[in-house]
Design an enzyme around this catalytic site. Structure first.
Site, PDB file in Angstrom:
ATOM      1  N   ARG A   1     -41.689  48.313 -53.235  1.00  0.00           N
ATOM      2  CA  ARG A   1     -42.856  48.247 -53.633  1.00  0.00           C
ATOM      3  C   ARG A   1     -43.316  49.931 -52.893  1.00  0.00           C
ATOM      4  NH1 ARG A   1     -44.944  49.929 -49.244  1.00  0.00           N
ATOM      5  NH2 ARG A   1     -46.942  50.282 -50.849  1.00  0.00           N
TER       6      ARG A   1
ATOM      7  N   ALA B   1     -45.644  52.838 -56.344  1.00  0.00           N
ATOM      8  CA  ALA B   1     -44.565  53.115 -57.604  1.00  0.00           C
ATOM      9  C   ALA B   1     -43.445  53.921 -57.584  1.00  0.00           C
ATOM     10  CB  ALA B   1     -46.355  53.024 -58.512  1.00  0.00           C
TER      11      ALA B   1
ATOM     12  N   ASP C   1     -51.393  54.532 -58.798  1.00  0.00           N
ATOM     13  CA  ASP C   1     -49.894  53.577 -59.615  1.00  0.00           C
ATOM     14  C   ASP C   1     -49.665  54.054 -60.623  1.00  0.00           C
ATOM     15  OD1 ASP C   1     -50.799  51.599 -57.355  1.00  0.00           O
ATOM     16  OD2 ASP C   1     -48.777  51.303 -57.876  1.00  0.00           O
TER      17      ASP C   1
ATOM     18  N   ASN D   1     -55.161  52.480 -58.218  1.00  0.00           N
ATOM     19  CA  ASN D   1     -54.054  52.502 -57.116  1.00  0.00           C
ATOM     20  C   ASN D   1     -54.556  50.731 -56.534  1.00  0.00           C
ATOM     21  OD1 ASN D   1     -52.756  53.479 -54.965  1.00  0.00           O
ATOM     22  ND2 ASN D   1     -54.634  53.593 -53.610  1.00  0.00           N
ATOM     23  N   LYS D   2     -53.985  50.526 -55.579  1.00  0.00           N
ATOM     24  CA  LYS D   2     -54.390  49.398 -54.573  1.00  0.00           C
ATOM     25  C   LYS D   2     -55.898  49.066 -54.247  1.00  0.00           C
ATOM     26  CE  LYS D   2     -51.885  47.094 -53.597  1.00  0.00           C
ATOM     27  NZ  LYS D   2     -51.048  46.141 -54.770  1.00  0.00           N
TER      28      LYS D   2
END
Ligand code: MRU
Length: 367
Positions: free
Chosen positions: A54, A56, A269, A279-280
Site C-alpha cells: 500500500r 501510492a 494519492d 489523501n487518506k
C-alpha cells in the site's frame, strides 16, 4: 534498502525458475514481519486491494513488477504450449492484465501510471519488432517478440523502482528546507518507507532532518479505520530512532492548540491540476484545523502523483471500502451491531486553499 529502514517493501524474486513479486505484508504489521511471494493475477490483485502492499508509490512499483512477472509467466506458458517465441496473443494478455490490476484501487494515480508506463515500453518493443520484421532490418538473432516484450517490461519496472528510491531522497531534501530543528510535526496515515521503496514522501524530510540531528517531535495520527498511522508510521519511525508520539485522529486539534505542532506533512494519492490533493480519509480535516491554528500544511508527493487530467479534486474518484473495516477488522469482536449501516470512503480531498506547499522531487510548489 535505506539507512533508516531495514525491510524492503517490494522486490523481485524467483519461484520455480520464474519471476515472482515479493512484498512485505503490511496488514500483519507491527506484530509480524512476513513476506509474500506472488505470481498469479488474483493474488497480486488481492494484495493491492487488501493493502498488503500500500501507499501510492509502493503500489506503483509493485504494479510495474507485477505486469512483468505475469507476462513473463504467460510467455513461458505459451512457449511450452506452442513452441512459439512470438505469440501475438501475449499482447492481449498484457492489455487484459493491465486493466485488471488498475481496477484493484481507483484513487492512487501511481497504480495506473506505473502500469501504463510499463505497457507503453512493451508496446514500443513490439512496434520495433514488427517494424524490423516487415522491413527486414537488423534484429537480434533468435530473439522473438515474447522475450523482447518481457525484457522491456522488466527494464521499465526496474527503472520505476530506482526512480522511486531517488525521488524519496529528493523530496526529503527539498522538504527539509521548510523545517527547523526541534519542530513538532504532525502526519496522517503512512507516507513513509513502507509506502515507497525509499525513505517515504511525507516522512522523508523528517528522516533527512533526523540524519542531521534535527530532533523533531513527530505526532502520528492513528488513521482510522485501517490504522496506518498506528500500525505503520509509529512502527517505522520508532525503528528509525525518531521521537514519535501516537495520537488518536480526534486529538489533532488538541495537540495543535497546545502549541505542540509547527508543521503538518502528509502524502497524497492523486493531486489535481489545481493543487487539490486526495489523501487518506481524515487528511482534509487535519488541513482545515491547521489553517485555523496558523500551522503550515504541506503535501509531499512525487510528480507522478500529479494528474493533470483531473482539473480539480471533484474529478478524483474516491475509493469506497467495506464497512466491516470500521467496526470489525481490527477487533476481536465486532464493535457495532452486525449489519450496521456504514460509509467507508478511503480518501478525501484537501482543497488547495489549505495547502501551503506541495513538496515534490523537483522542488516545492507554492499556491
Ligand atoms: O490506503 P493506503 O494505505 O494505500 O493510503 C495511503 C495514503 O493515503 C498515503 O498517504 C499516500 O498513498 C501517500 S504514500 C507515500
Amino acid at each position: 534498502m535505506n539507512s533508516f529502514f531495514d525491510y524492503k517493501t517490494v522486490e523481485l524474486t524467483e519461484k520455480n525458475g520464474l519471476p515472482a513479486l515479493k512484498i512485505l505484508d503490511q496488514t500483519l504489521l507491527p506484530n509480524k514481519v512476513e513476506y509474500l511471494e506472488l505470481n498469479t493475477p488474483e493474488s497480486i490483485f488481492d494484495a493491492i486491494y487488501k493493502l498488503r502492499v500500500r501507499g501510492a508509490p509502493a503500489i506503483g512499483v509493485a504494479a510495474g513488477y507485477a505486469v512483468y512477472v505475469l507476462t513473463a509467466i504467460e510467455a513461458d506458458r505459451l512457449e511450452k504450449e506452442t513452441g512459439a517465441e512470438t505469440s501475438p496473443e501475449l499482447m492481449t494478455f498484457l492489455d487484459e492484465t493491465a486493466d485488471y490490476l488498475i481496477s484493484a484501487r481507483p484513487t492512487a494515480v501511481n497504480l495506473e501510471w506505473a502500469v501504463k508506463r510499463v505497457v507503453k515500453a512493451a508496446k514500443a518493443a513490439e512496434k520495433d519488432f514488427n517494424f524490423k520484421a516487415v522491413t527486414g532490418g537488423i534484429t537480434e538473432h533468435g530473439v522473438g517478440l515474447n522475450l523482447r516484450v518481457v525484457r522491456a517490461l522488466k527494464e521499465e519496472a526496474a527503472a520505476i523502482h530506482t526512480e522511486d528510491i531517488e525521488m524519496c531522497r529528493k523530496i526529503g531534501e527539498n522538504g527539509l528546507e521548510l523545517l527547523k530543528p526541534g519542530m513538532g510535526i504532525l502526519t496522517h496515515c503512512n507516507a513513509g518507507a513502507l509506502a515507497t521503496s525509499g525513505i517515504g514522501t511525507a516522512l522523508a524530510p523528517i528522516y533527512c532532518g533526523h540524519e542531521k540531528g534535527y530532533d523533531f517531535k513527530v505526532y502520528a495520527d492513528e488513521t482510522r479505520p485501517l490504522l496506518q498511522g498506528a500500525r505503520l508510521t509509529s512502527w517505522e519511525m520508532s525503528r528509525a530512532g525518531v521521537d514519535v508520539t501516537l495520537i488518536c485522529d480526534n486529538m489533532a486539534s488538541t495537540v495543535m492548540k497546545q502549541g505542540k505542532i509547527q508543521a503538518v506533512i502528509t502524502g497524497a494519492d492523486r493531486i489535481a491540476a489545481n493543487g487539490d490533493a486526495a489523501n487518506k480519509i481524515g487528511t482534509s480535516g487535519v488541513a482545515i484545523l491547521a489553517k485555523e491554528y496558523g500551522i503550515p500544511f504541506y503535501v509531499a508527493a512525487p510528480s507522478s502523483t500529479i494528474d493533470e487530467s483531473c482539473e480539480s479534486g471533484v474529478d478524483i474518484v474516491i475509493e469506497e471500502r467495506p464497512g466491516e473495516e470500521i467496526y470489525k477488522a481490527w477487533y476481536e469482536k465486532p464493535m457495532a451491531p452486525e449489519g450496521v449501516k456504514t460509509f467507508n470512503p478511503a480518501f478525501d480531498v484537501t482543497d488547495h486553499k489549505y495547502i501551503a506547499g506541495i513538496i515534490t522531487e523537483k522542488g516545492i510548489w507554492r499556491p
